[in-house]
Design a protein around this motif. Structure first.
Motif, PDB file in Angstrom:
ATOM      1  N   GLY A  92       0.612  -4.694  -8.396  1.00 14.04           N
ATOM      2  CA  GLY A  92      -0.573  -4.861  -7.561  1.00 14.04           C
ATOM      3  C   GLY A  92      -0.711  -3.869  -6.428  1.00 14.04           C
ATOM      4  O   GLY A  92      -1.609  -4.014  -5.586  1.00 14.04           O
ATOM      5  N   ALA A  93       0.125  -2.836  -6.375  1.00 17.14           N
ATOM      6  CA  ALA A  93       0.074  -1.892  -5.258  1.00 17.14           C
ATOM      7  C   ALA A  93      -1.232  -1.102  -5.258  1.00 17.14           C
ATOM      8  O   ALA A  93      -1.813  -0.815  -6.306  1.00 17.14           O
ATOM      9  CB  ALA A  93       1.252  -0.933  -5.317  1.00 17.14           C
ATOM     10  N   VAL A  94      -1.668  -0.746  -4.055  1.00 14.38           N
ATOM     11  CA  VAL A  94      -2.866   0.074  -3.854  1.00 14.38           C
ATOM     12  C   VAL A  94      -2.418   1.464  -3.415  1.00 14.38           C
ATOM     13  O   VAL A  94      -1.547   1.600  -2.557  1.00 14.38           O
ATOM     14  CB  VAL A  94      -3.781  -0.548  -2.790  1.00 14.38           C
ATOM     15  CG1 VAL A  94      -4.959   0.364  -2.478  1.00 14.38           C
ATOM     16  CG2 VAL A  94      -4.265  -1.915  -3.247  1.00 14.38           C
ATOM     17  N   LEU A  95      -3.017   2.496  -4.000  1.00 16.01           N
ATOM     18  CA  LEU A  95      -2.659   3.876  -3.684  1.00 16.01           C
ATOM     19  C   LEU A  95      -3.796   4.562  -2.932  1.00 16.01           C
ATOM     20  O   LEU A  95      -4.956   4.492  -3.342  1.00 16.01           O
ATOM     21  CB  LEU A  95      -2.358   4.658  -4.966  1.00 16.01           C
ATOM     22  CG  LEU A  95      -2.088   6.158  -4.806  1.00 16.01           C
ATOM     23  CD1 LEU A  95      -0.804   6.404  -4.030  1.00 16.01           C
ATOM     24  CD2 LEU A  95      -2.012   6.828  -6.188  1.00 16.01           C
ATOM     25  N   HIS A  96      -3.453   5.216  -1.821  1.00 18.96           N
ATOM     26  CA  HIS A  96      -4.399   6.054  -1.089  1.00 18.96           C
ATOM     27  C   HIS A  96      -3.831   7.462  -0.999  1.00 18.96           C
ATOM     28  O   HIS A  96      -2.606   7.649  -0.973  1.00 18.96           O
ATOM     29  CB  HIS A  96      -4.646   5.512   0.314  1.00 18.96           C
ATOM     30  CG  HIS A  96      -5.360   4.200   0.342  1.00 18.96           C
ATOM     31  ND1 HIS A  96      -6.679   4.061  -0.020  1.00 18.96           N
ATOM     32  CD2 HIS A  96      -4.925   2.959   0.682  1.00 18.96           C
ATOM     33  CE1 HIS A  96      -7.035   2.790   0.106  1.00 18.96           C
ATOM     34  NE2 HIS A  96      -5.984   2.102   0.526  1.00 18.96           N
ATOM     35  N   VAL A 104       0.856  -1.178   0.000  1.00 21.79           N
ATOM     36  CA  VAL A 104       0.000   0.000   0.000  1.00 21.79           C
ATOM     37  C   VAL A 104       0.897   1.234   0.000  1.00 21.79           C
ATOM     38  O   VAL A 104       1.844   1.320   0.791  1.00 21.79           O
ATOM     39  CB  VAL A 104      -0.925   0.036   1.232  1.00 21.79           C
ATOM     40  CG1 VAL A 104      -1.747   1.324   1.239  1.00 21.79           C
ATOM     41  CG2 VAL A 104      -1.843  -1.166   1.245  1.00 21.79           C
ATOM     42  N   VAL A 105       0.597   2.167  -0.887  1.00 19.24           N
ATOM     43  CA  VAL A 105       1.302   3.446  -0.939  1.00 19.24           C
ATOM     44  C   VAL A 105       0.327   4.536  -0.503  1.00 19.24           C
ATOM     45  O   VAL A 105      -0.810   4.567  -0.974  1.00 19.24           O
ATOM     46  CB  VAL A 105       1.824   3.741  -2.358  1.00 19.24           C
ATOM     47  CG1 VAL A 105       2.589   5.066  -2.388  1.00 19.24           C
ATOM     48  CG2 VAL A 105       2.713   2.598  -2.857  1.00 19.24           C
ATOM     49  N   VAL A 106       0.763   5.402   0.391  1.00 17.64           N
ATOM     50  CA  VAL A 106      -0.068   6.513   0.856  1.00 17.64           C
ATOM     51  C   VAL A 106       0.691   7.809   0.616  1.00 17.64           C
ATOM     52  O   VAL A 106       1.820   7.970   1.088  1.00 17.64           O
ATOM     53  CB  VAL A 106      -0.423   6.389   2.347  1.00 17.64           C
ATOM     54  CG1 VAL A 106      -1.344   7.542   2.765  1.00 17.64           C
ATOM     55  CG2 VAL A 106      -1.085   5.049   2.644  1.00 17.64           C
ATOM     56  N   HIS A 149      -4.809   3.920   9.162  1.00 18.73           N
ATOM     57  CA  HIS A 149      -6.138   3.434   8.789  1.00 18.73           C
ATOM     58  C   HIS A 149      -6.270   3.281   7.279  1.00 18.73           C
ATOM     59  O   HIS A 149      -6.860   2.304   6.789  1.00 18.73           O
ATOM     60  CB  HIS A 149      -7.219   4.365   9.331  1.00 18.73           C
ATOM     61  CG  HIS A 149      -7.410   4.251  10.817  1.00 18.73           C
ATOM     62  ND1 HIS A 149      -7.728   3.064  11.444  1.00 18.73           N
ATOM     63  CD2 HIS A 149      -7.324   5.194  11.806  1.00 18.73           C
ATOM     64  CE1 HIS A 149      -7.840   3.265  12.747  1.00 18.73           C
ATOM     65  NE2 HIS A 149      -7.590   4.543  12.986  1.00 18.73           N
ATOM     66  N   LEU A 150      -5.735   4.231   6.529  1.00 16.52           N
ATOM     67  CA  LEU A 150      -5.760   4.095   5.071  1.00 16.52           C
ATOM     68  C   LEU A 150      -4.973   2.873   4.624  1.00 16.52           C
ATOM     69  O   LEU A 150      -5.391   2.116   3.742  1.00 16.52           O
ATOM     70  CB  LEU A 150      -5.184   5.353   4.418  1.00 16.52           C
ATOM     71  CG  LEU A 150      -6.021   6.629   4.482  1.00 16.52           C
ATOM     72  CD1 LEU A 150      -5.227   7.808   3.924  1.00 16.52           C
ATOM     73  CD2 LEU A 150      -7.317   6.460   3.687  1.00 16.52           C
ATOM     74  N   ALA A 151      -3.810   2.678   5.241  1.00 19.80           N
ATOM     75  CA  ALA A 151      -2.926   1.593   4.811  1.00 19.80           C
ATOM     76  C   ALA A 151      -3.478   0.211   5.154  1.00 19.80           C
ATOM     77  O   ALA A 151      -3.366  -0.718   4.349  1.00 19.80           O
ATOM     78  CB  ALA A 151      -1.547   1.782   5.445  1.00 19.80           C
ATOM     79  N   LEU A 152      -4.056   0.086   6.339  1.00 21.50           N
ATOM     80  CA  LEU A 152      -4.477  -1.247   6.794  1.00 21.50           C
ATOM     81  C   LEU A 152      -5.921  -1.548   6.467  1.00 21.50           C
ATOM     82  O   LEU A 152      -6.372  -2.694   6.632  1.00 21.50           O
ATOM     83  CB  LEU A 152      -4.248  -1.377   8.301  1.00 21.50           C
ATOM     84  CG  LEU A 152      -2.790  -1.265   8.738  1.00 21.50           C
ATOM     85  CD1 LEU A 152      -2.671  -1.436  10.245  1.00 21.50           C
ATOM     86  CD2 LEU A 152      -1.899  -2.284   8.021  1.00 21.50           C
TER      87      LEU A 152
END
Length: 231
Positions: free
Chosen positions: A205-209, A181-183, A225-228
């Motif tokens: 497959g990374a998720v971006l917030h 996860v990238v924030v 919270h965004l990451a998890l």
């Protein structure tokens, strides 16, 4: 939750000149909500990167697969550890990445660290903190005042080690095979949001917030919270 099966431990790595207390603030609430153990790392001022890597190795040896969760410099270290230890990394959280492409002393984060180190050596810690407080948002001023005083006379060495650290290049980011996860903060000049977008695009497959600095400053736990994700 992205990291499945759910890991037992999140190892939280602070950014340049920051400390374990802020890593706890960023990830502690999210870990508590998910019944995850958190191990916030206080870097050794004489060996910042090495001590963070050692903390990850120690946690994996004790608990099994762990999430390497880092902010700024900690994000780069987490990526490197995840690349080197795919069998031990349940996932990686890269909060506020600052640069892509190996060594580059001209990126904003490295320049800021180098200038601050020079100022501490030239004018002393108290004067440097006063200047920082005059030009920083209140939440950041309080955070850095605590951590910088904690490092004391070692602060310039801590900052210069960070300025010299080689951020992951594109090929390294593409090789990260664990859930990530990238924030990023859309309005952060030191950690530009396009860098977070690039990391998310390069890591498979990374998720971006995204968030704003005002949101992060009002509640650092937002990053965790965004990451998890939702418990």
């Amino acid at each position: 939750m992205l990291f499945s099966p759910e890991p037992a431990v999140v190892v939280a790595l602070p950014g340049t000149g920051s400390d374990s207390a802020f890593a706890q603030r960023a990830f502690g609430a999210a870990c508590a909500a998910r019944d995850l153990r958190i191990l916030p790392v206080q870097p050794d001022p004489g060996a910042v990167v090495e001590s963070c890597l050692a903390a990850l190795d120690s946690a994996a040896a004790q608990y099994g697969r762990v999430v390497a969760a880092g902010i700024s410099l900690g994000a780069a270290i987490a990526v490197e550890w995840g690349c080197a230890n795919p069998g031990l990394a349940a996932g990686v959280v890269a909060g506020l990445p600052a640069w892509t492409g190996g060594r580059d002393g001209e990126c904003p984060a490295a320049l800021s660290a180098r200038v601050t180190a020079e100022l501490v050596r030239a004018e002393g810690l108290a004067e440097t903190i006063a200047r920082m407080r005059a030009s920083s948002p209140a939440w950041l001023a309080e955070t850095l005042t605590r951590s910088w005083r904690g490092y004391g006379a070692a602060l310039p060495d801590v900052l210069l080690e960070a300025a010299r650290y080689p951020w992951p290049a594109e090929a390294r980011l593409r090789s990260l095979t664990v859930p990530t996860v990238v924030v990023g903060a859309v309005d952060d000049p030191v950690h530009p949001f396009p860098v977070a977008e690039q990391w998310a695009a390069l890591i498979p497959g990374a998720v971006l917030h995204k968030m704003t600095l005002a949101e992060f400053g009002a509640d650092p736990a937002l990053l965790g919270h965004l990451a998890l994700g939702t418990p």
